[in-house]
Design a protein around this motif. Sequence first.
Motif, PDB file in Angstrom:
ATOM      1  N   GLU A 139      52.312  11.445  32.661  1.00 42.90           N
ATOM      2  CA  GLU A 139      52.910  12.483  31.904  1.00 42.90           C
ATOM      3  C   GLU A 139      54.493  12.986  32.366  1.00 42.90           C
ATOM      4  O   GLU A 139      54.734  13.876  31.096  1.00 42.90           O
ATOM      5  N   ALA A 140      54.382  13.181  32.945  1.00 40.73           N
ATOM      6  CA  ALA A 140      56.381  13.972  34.061  1.00 40.73           C
ATOM      7  C   ALA A 140      57.077  13.341  32.751  1.00 40.73           C
ATOM      8  O   ALA A 140      58.009  13.841  32.332  1.00 40.73           O
ATOM      9  N   SER A 142      56.902  11.646  30.134  1.00 41.16           N
ATOM     10  CA  SER A 142      57.105  11.829  28.725  1.00 41.16           C
ATOM     11  C   SER A 142      57.318  13.534  28.342  1.00 41.16           C
ATOM     12  O   SER A 142      58.434  13.624  28.071  1.00 41.16           O
ATOM     13  N   GLN A 143      57.268  14.080  29.899  1.00 41.74           N
ATOM     14  CA  GLN A 143      57.677  15.433  29.655  1.00 41.74           C
ATOM     15  C   GLN A 143      59.572  15.522  29.781  1.00 41.74           C
ATOM     16  O   GLN A 143      60.140  16.319  29.312  1.00 41.74           O
ATOM     17  N   LYS A 146      61.416  14.530  26.578  1.00 39.47           N
ATOM     18  CA  LYS A 146      60.690  15.706  25.935  1.00 39.47           C
ATOM     19  C   LYS A 146      62.211  16.544  26.478  1.00 39.47           C
ATOM     20  O   LYS A 146      62.370  16.798  25.577  1.00 39.47           O
ATOM     21  N   ALA A 147      62.033  16.916  27.343  1.00 36.42           N
ATOM     22  CA  ALA A 147      63.036  17.516  27.659  1.00 36.42           C
ATOM     23  C   ALA A 147      64.362  17.187  27.762  1.00 36.42           C
ATOM     24  O   ALA A 147      65.054  18.270  27.361  1.00 36.42           O
ATOM     25  N   GLU A 150      65.712  18.091  24.198  1.00 35.24           N
ATOM     26  CA  GLU A 150      65.631  19.162  23.815  1.00 35.24           C
ATOM     27  C   GLU A 150      66.513  19.841  24.240  1.00 35.24           C
ATOM     28  O   GLU A 150      67.601  20.813  24.005  1.00 35.24           O
TER      29      GLU A 150
END
Length: 181
Positions: A139-140, A142-143, A146-147, A150
Motif C-alpha cells: 500500500e505504501a 502504491s501511495q 501516487k505521490a 502527484e
Amino acid sequence: MSFQGVAQIFQLNTSVAAFHRLVAAKDTPDHRRKLHESRQRMLQIVKDTTAQLKSLTQSDEIHHHHVNQSWKEVVYMYGEIALNEALIEEREQDMKEIQFQIKETNEIFKDLAVLVHDQGIVFEEVNTNLDSASVATTEADSQLAKAWIEKGKCFTFCLVLKVLVFLCNDPWFSSALSEGF
C-alpha cells in the motif's frame, strides 16, 4: 549324659560301698572270692562307664563340631543376608534417584512444551505482522507511486506557476501582456 550312664555310676557307688563293707569283714577264702568278684564287677562298671563317657564325649565333640559348623553357617548366612539387604537398599536408592531424575526430565519437557507453545504463538504473531507489513508496504508503494505522480504533477504545476509569477513580475513581460502580445 544318658540315663544308662547315671545308672552305671549309681551301681559303681553301690559296689564301692559293698566293697568297703567286705574289706572290714573277716578274712576267709569265701570272703576273698566275694572281694575279688566285687572288684571285678566294679572294674567292669568303670570300663563300661568310661567307654560310655568317651562315646558321649566324642558324641559331644561331634555335636559341638556340628553346632560350631552350624553356627558358622548361620553367621555366613547372616552375612549374606546383610549383604543382600545392603544391595537391595542401594538398588532402592538408585531407583529413587532414577525416579527423581525422570520427574526432573518430565518437568523440563513440560517447560519446553510451554516454551514451544509460546514460541508458536510468537511465531504466528510475527507471521501476522509480516503479512501486515507486506500489505502495508504494498500500500505504501502504491501511495508512493501516487505521490510521485502527484509530485510530478505538482512539480509541473509549481513550475508553471513559478514561471507565471516570474513573468508577471518581469516588467517587460508585464508590459507586453498589458499591450496584448
